[in-house]
Design an enzyme around this catalytic site. Structure first.
Site, PDB file in Angstrom:
ATOM      1  N   TRP A 502       0.991  -1.201  -0.109  1.00  0.00           N
ATOM      2  CA  TRP A 502      -0.459  -0.440   0.080  1.00  0.00           C
ATOM      3  C   TRP A 502       0.782   1.765  -0.332  1.00  0.00           C
ATOM      4  O   TRP A 502       0.371   2.465   0.187  1.00  0.00           O
ATOM      5  CB  TRP A 502      -0.852  -0.045   0.773  1.00  0.00           C
ATOM      6  CG  TRP A 502      -1.902  -0.779   1.281  1.00  0.00           C
ATOM      7  CD1 TRP A 502      -2.970  -1.560   1.155  1.00  0.00           C
ATOM      8  CD2 TRP A 502      -1.465  -2.491   1.923  1.00  0.00           C
ATOM      9  NE1 TRP A 502      -3.032  -2.772   0.970  1.00  0.00           N
ATOM     10  CE2 TRP A 502      -2.535  -3.364   1.673  1.00  0.00           C
ATOM     11  CE3 TRP A 502      -0.161  -2.676   2.761  1.00  0.00           C
ATOM     12  CZ2 TRP A 502      -2.780  -4.854   2.220  1.00  0.00           C
ATOM     13  CZ3 TRP A 502      -0.506  -4.208   2.887  1.00  0.00           C
ATOM     14  CH2 TRP A 502      -1.643  -5.311   3.096  1.00  0.00           C
ATOM     15  N   ASP A 503       2.106   1.140   0.125  1.00  0.00           N
ATOM     16  CA  ASP A 503       3.015   2.208  -0.571  1.00  0.00           C
ATOM     17  C   ASP A 503       2.634   3.197   1.532  1.00  0.00           C
ATOM     18  O   ASP A 503       2.898   4.315   1.325  1.00  0.00           O
ATOM     19  CB  ASP A 503       2.791   3.863  -1.182  1.00  0.00           C
ATOM     20  CG  ASP A 503       3.280   4.133  -0.696  1.00  0.00           C
ATOM     21  OD1 ASP A 503       4.497   4.440  -0.851  1.00  0.00           O
ATOM     22  OD2 ASP A 503       3.458   5.721  -1.790  1.00  0.00           O
ATOM     23  N   MET A 504       2.787   2.232   2.432  1.00  0.00           N
ATOM     24  CA  MET A 504       3.197   3.181   3.772  1.00  0.00           C
ATOM     25  C   MET A 504       4.154   3.047   4.821  1.00  0.00           C
ATOM     26  O   MET A 504       4.686   2.777   5.795  1.00  0.00           O
ATOM     27  CB  MET A 504       1.713   1.833   4.725  1.00  0.00           C
ATOM     28  CG  MET A 504       0.258   1.824   4.634  1.00  0.00           C
ATOM     29  SD  MET A 504      -0.272   3.264   3.941  1.00  0.00           S
ATOM     30  CE  MET A 504      -2.078   2.956   3.571  1.00  0.00           C
ATOM     31  N   LYS A 530       1.485   6.173   8.649  1.00  0.00           N
ATOM     32  CA  LYS A 530       0.806   6.972   7.579  1.00  0.00           C
ATOM     33  C   LYS A 530      -0.637   6.624   7.978  1.00  0.00           C
ATOM     34  O   LYS A 530      -1.607   6.624   7.853  1.00  0.00           O
ATOM     35  CB  LYS A 530       0.889   6.330   6.794  1.00  0.00           C
ATOM     36  CG  LYS A 530       1.779   7.171   5.490  1.00  0.00           C
ATOM     37  CD  LYS A 530       2.416   6.793   4.222  1.00  0.00           C
ATOM     38  CE  LYS A 530       3.201   7.702   3.082  1.00  0.00           C
ATOM     39  NZ  LYS A 530       3.485   7.412   2.094  1.00  0.00           N
ATOM     40  N   ASN A 623      -2.235   6.395   1.491  1.00  0.00           N
ATOM     41  CA  ASN A 623      -0.802   5.908   0.900  1.00  0.00           C
ATOM     42  C   ASN A 623      -0.473   8.176   1.577  1.00  0.00           C
ATOM     43  O   ASN A 623       0.677   8.147   1.573  1.00  0.00           O
ATOM     44  CB  ASN A 623      -0.406   5.758   0.511  1.00  0.00           C
ATOM     45  CG  ASN A 623      -0.735   6.777  -1.054  1.00  0.00           C
ATOM     46  OD1 ASN A 623      -1.891   6.634  -1.053  1.00  0.00           O
ATOM     47  ND2 ASN A 623       0.121   6.439  -2.053  1.00  0.00           N
TER      48      ASN A 623
END
Length: 824
Positions: A502-504, A530, A623
């Protein structure tokens, strides 16, 4: 007139009929279809001048109010889009120019009316019924304005703030406020020597001349414009995010194009300017600089910045003791003399290091540092950003330590090969770091006594595709890692997302303090994420101080060959929002609210950590982050934090490469990114209504205070108005999103701009009350700082230049505030 209103109502009903039927087919609320049918029927009866239009519409308003209160409660910003247009149409129907025309000219709404038919006898009842329903609906709606339905109100326990025994001199400063500088001295109370004031990253100042009683009297002392503004060929996310340093008589800051300016701390006059003449490159995802780093050297005399004309980049280099370091967006690291701005000749190649050495791939614009390096002793440790989702084969996210005086490589820690920390030969192109390994793009901290530097870790690109990662990358991605300052070896790691899809990335600087807990005083590390979790760890061991638990995570919608972690961690101190439901969808009217409900039901969503999918998945928190690089500020004397939790849902969609076609790609983090070399591209973006506002109901931005030892949240309140977001500059306090960070002072005041509103505010740290609020000429998406000038006056400084991707006003301002003369 009645026919015109009837036509408008019919036009409004048409999308409700069509969209409502489609929403119902998706399993959504039947209300919109029913509303469309009733409004269209009312429009037909009104067009025919039938009094029954009034009776039908009165019942519709009653039903709408009951439905709206059931879905949203007594909350104005949830009620308004549900009942606004129905009430407006009802009000129009009550106008005498319309009501007097029902069933012909003999029908009047008056006590002495003489009815001529049975239908006409009933007409006043219909009219008064509609009038009562509109008035009651309006009273309920506007009455909800008095109800604070979203804020949590409370107070932090700030015992130390009023305890004179806590006051310490500069020479006796508590270790809780940060490590000594390289010359053995503590950062003086009136200075700001690192991005977070010290390498502890607390963003806390022991100054208290500005306090909760007098902060209302702050006035603009001076302002300058740097001259570095976003150009037509710059990337979308060209943004001012710099926090100045205050050393000696100078302020040091960087600009988006990596200029370094030394300003007179009293007047703001530019004393010297270093412009490395970084070329434009549209392949960069970011054109920004968050700050510079300071090395005190061995001298004990204060820095005295000199007035130097021209661009000091073009001047001859010199021997330096103290140094200012600037990382640039063309992957260089420069060392500068703080007095003159000249390059330091013994560092690297005449004052510069090329950070692309030993990279496996060196596409221009794919790797650079946007955050200041951390300096511990005589070591400078440099990390960098790698573009998200542009190419499977990208530069490494390696973290490297160099000798602060010579630029010699001392060690390299690559999360893709974490056990091999011996320094590479920078002149041997056959020695290369790991491809696309997880990077650390935010700001680090250090504890020299423990011999550890702490790095917030990102993910490996591609961020939404996990099949390219090795076991080491899986271990260190989306975490905080403690590296040995001397050897680069990883002492401990705490991961915040398993198998991150998730691009966390861990976005914020870890904060260090000594925390008084039920188990005694512990060396603590605090880092927000995030997802909204705030992790409180023992910084010596990595063990949790506030409990960390695991809970099941969604497993559906996965592409072939992918998997999702069965459980995910969460912290006992968390600002994560409740999962979204269809009832949480929002809009300016029933129509765009319905469109958000349709999209909500079309997207895959099983709550937090719903995997990305080819159909499209909802990611909430998104994100953009509940917290991002601005992080939090910590009062180390009271063990409390202040931050700005933000709530925006995002969407994530995987696009098979053979269906990508000629779609425009790689224009920033949002939109479609190609993932060259992968089977899927990815499309990311905020979850917005057709009008471009968030689909989930406000508040979207808040401020909050919490006790770090217990994990208790004392207060959380909406923050900011929509005056700079809406076409009409109305100060409606919905609570708006933002990006940037806060600071805290010993005076009990927190300062924060950051919101997508051109305002700078001071808050009472105890309860979150706004104590001071001024307009600023551009977006304040930077973290402020505070210091003493030569007269002993406390100054508060903010860089205001806007943010290219969140749409705030672009500028190039540096603003300094102090108390008015009568309040000195």
């Amino acid at each position: 007139m009645e026919k015109f209103v009837a036509i408008i109502m019919a036009i409004f009903a048409a999308p409700l009929l069509i969209g409502g039927a489609y929403l119902l087919s998706l399993g959504g609320s039947p209300y919109y279809l029913i509303a469309g049918v009733i409004i269209l029927t009312t429009a037909f009866l009104l067009f025919k001048k039938h009094w029954s239009a009034y009776g039908l519409y009165a019942l519709f308003i009653v039903a709408t109010m009951a439905w709206a209160l059931w879905e949203s409660g007594f909350y104005w910003w949830a009620l308004a889009p549900r009942v606004g247009f129905p009430l407006i149409f009802g009000l129009l129907m009550l106008l005498p120019w319309i009501s007097n025309k029902m069933r012909g000219p003999k029908t009047q709404i008056a006590a002495n009316s003489t009815p001529t038919t049975n239908n006409v006898k009933k007409s006043p009842l219909y009219y008064w019924g509609l009038l009562v329903s509109v008035v009651v609906g309006a009273l309920l709606s506007f009455g909800s304005l008095a109800n604070n339905a979203t804020d949590k109100l409370g107070e932090l326990n700030l015992i130390a703030a009023n305890d004179d025994e806590q006051n310490v001199s500069s020479d006796e400063a508590s270790a809780n406020l940060g490590d000594p500088l390289s010359n053995g001295q503590q950062t003086p109370d009136g200075e700001w020597s690192a991005y977070g004031r010290t390498d502890y990253g607390q963003r806390y100042s022991p100054l208290d001349k500005i306090n909760t009683d007098n902060v209302k009297d702050l006035e603009l002392a001076w302002q300058i414009q740097t001259g570095d503004v976003k150009g037509p060929n710059d990337v979308g996310e060209t943004t001012y995010q710099a926090t100045p340093l205050k050393i000696g008589n100078g302020l040091y800051l960087c600009t988006p194009h990596n200029w370094v300016l030394a300003l007179d701390a009293d007047s703001g006059e530019t004393l010297w300017k270093f412009d490395p003449q970084v070329e434009e490159n549209l392949q960069r995802q970011h054109q920004t600089c968050r700050g510079v780093s300071y090395y005190a050297g061995q001298a004990t005399s204060p820095v005295q910045v000199q007035k130097i004309a021209g661009n000091t980049f073009e001047n001859a280099s010199k021997q330096c003791d103290a140094k200012i370091f600037i990382p640039t967006s063309d992957a260089k690291l420069y060392a500068l003399d703080p007095n003159t701005g000249q390059r330091c000749q013994d560092f690297g190649d005449d004052g510069a290091l090329d950070l692309m050495h030993n990279m496996p791939f060196n596409q221009a614009g794919y790797y650079y540092s946007t955050s200041p390096p951390v300096i511990a002793g005589d070591t400078i440790i440099v990390a960098g950003a790698v573009n998200d989702n542009y190419d499977v084969n990208s530069p490494s996210g390696v973290i490297r330590a160099y000798d602060v005086n010579t630029g010699e490589l001392l060690w390299n820690w690559d999360s893709g090969d974490p056990d091999n920390t011996a320094p590479f030969d920078v002149n041997d192109p056959t020695q290369t770091y790991k491809t696309s390994s997880p990077n650390s793009w935010s700001v680090a901290t250090a504890d020299e006594e423990l011999g550890l530097a702490y790095f917030p870790m990102g993910n490996r690109t591609p961020d939404q595709l996990g099949s390219y990662r090795n076991a080491a990358e899986e271990k260190y991605a989306t975490s905080v890692v403690a590296l040995d300052i001397e050897t680069g070896e990883a002492r401990w790691v705490q991961q915040f997302v398993h198998h991150d899809l998730w691009d966390m990335d861990t976005p914020a600087q870890p904060t260090l303090l000594d925390l008084d807990t039920a188990d005694g005083v512990q060396p603590a590390l605090v880092v927000p994420t995030k997802q909204g979790d705030v992790y409180v760890l023992n910084r010596a061991t990595g063990e949790p101080i506030v409990p960390i638990k695991e809970r099941p995570a969604p497993q559906g919608y996965l592409i072939a060959g992918e998997h999702a972690a069965p459980t995910q961690p969460y912290s006992g101190l968390s600002f994560e929002p409740e999962p979204l439901t269809e009832k949480d969808m929002w809009g300016a009217s029933l129509v765009d609210q319905m469109m958000c409900r349709i999209e909500f039901n079309q997207l895959n969503y099983d709550g937090r950590y719903t995997p990305p999918s080819t159909n499209g998945s909802l990611v909430y928190p998104g994100n953009f982050g509940t917290f991002n690089w601005g992080g939090i500020a910590v009062d180390p004397e009271n063990g409390v934090m202040f931050g700005m939790p933000t709530y925006l849902a995002f969407t994530s969609k995987l696009i098979p490469r053979d269906t990508l076609g000629d779609a425009e790609t790689n224009k920033g983090e949002q939109g479609v990114n190609a993932n060259e070399g992968a089977d899927y591209a990815v499309e990311l973006g905020p979850f917005l209504s057709p009008l471009g506002v968030p689909c989930q109901q406000p508040p979207w931005g808040t401020i909050a205070g919490a006790d770090l030892a217990t994990g208790d949240i004392a207060y959380q309140r909406k923050n900011g108005t929509v005056q700079d977001l809406s076409p009409i500059p109305i100060k409606l306090e919905l609570g708006v999103p933002g990006i940037g960070g806060p600071i805290i002072t010993k005076g009990g005041v927190a300062f924060l701009s950051a919101a997508t509103e051109n305002n700078f505010r001071a808050y009472d740290l105890k309860n979150g009350d706004v104590l001071w609020n001024v307009r600023i000429p551009a977006g304040g998406q930077a973290t402020p700082m505070t210091y003493l000038n030569s007269k002993g006056e406390q100054m508060v400084v903010l860089v205001a230049g806007g943010h290219g991707s969140v749409g705030t006003t672009i500028g190039d301002y540096v603003l300094a505030y102090k108390l008015s003369d009568q309040d000195k």
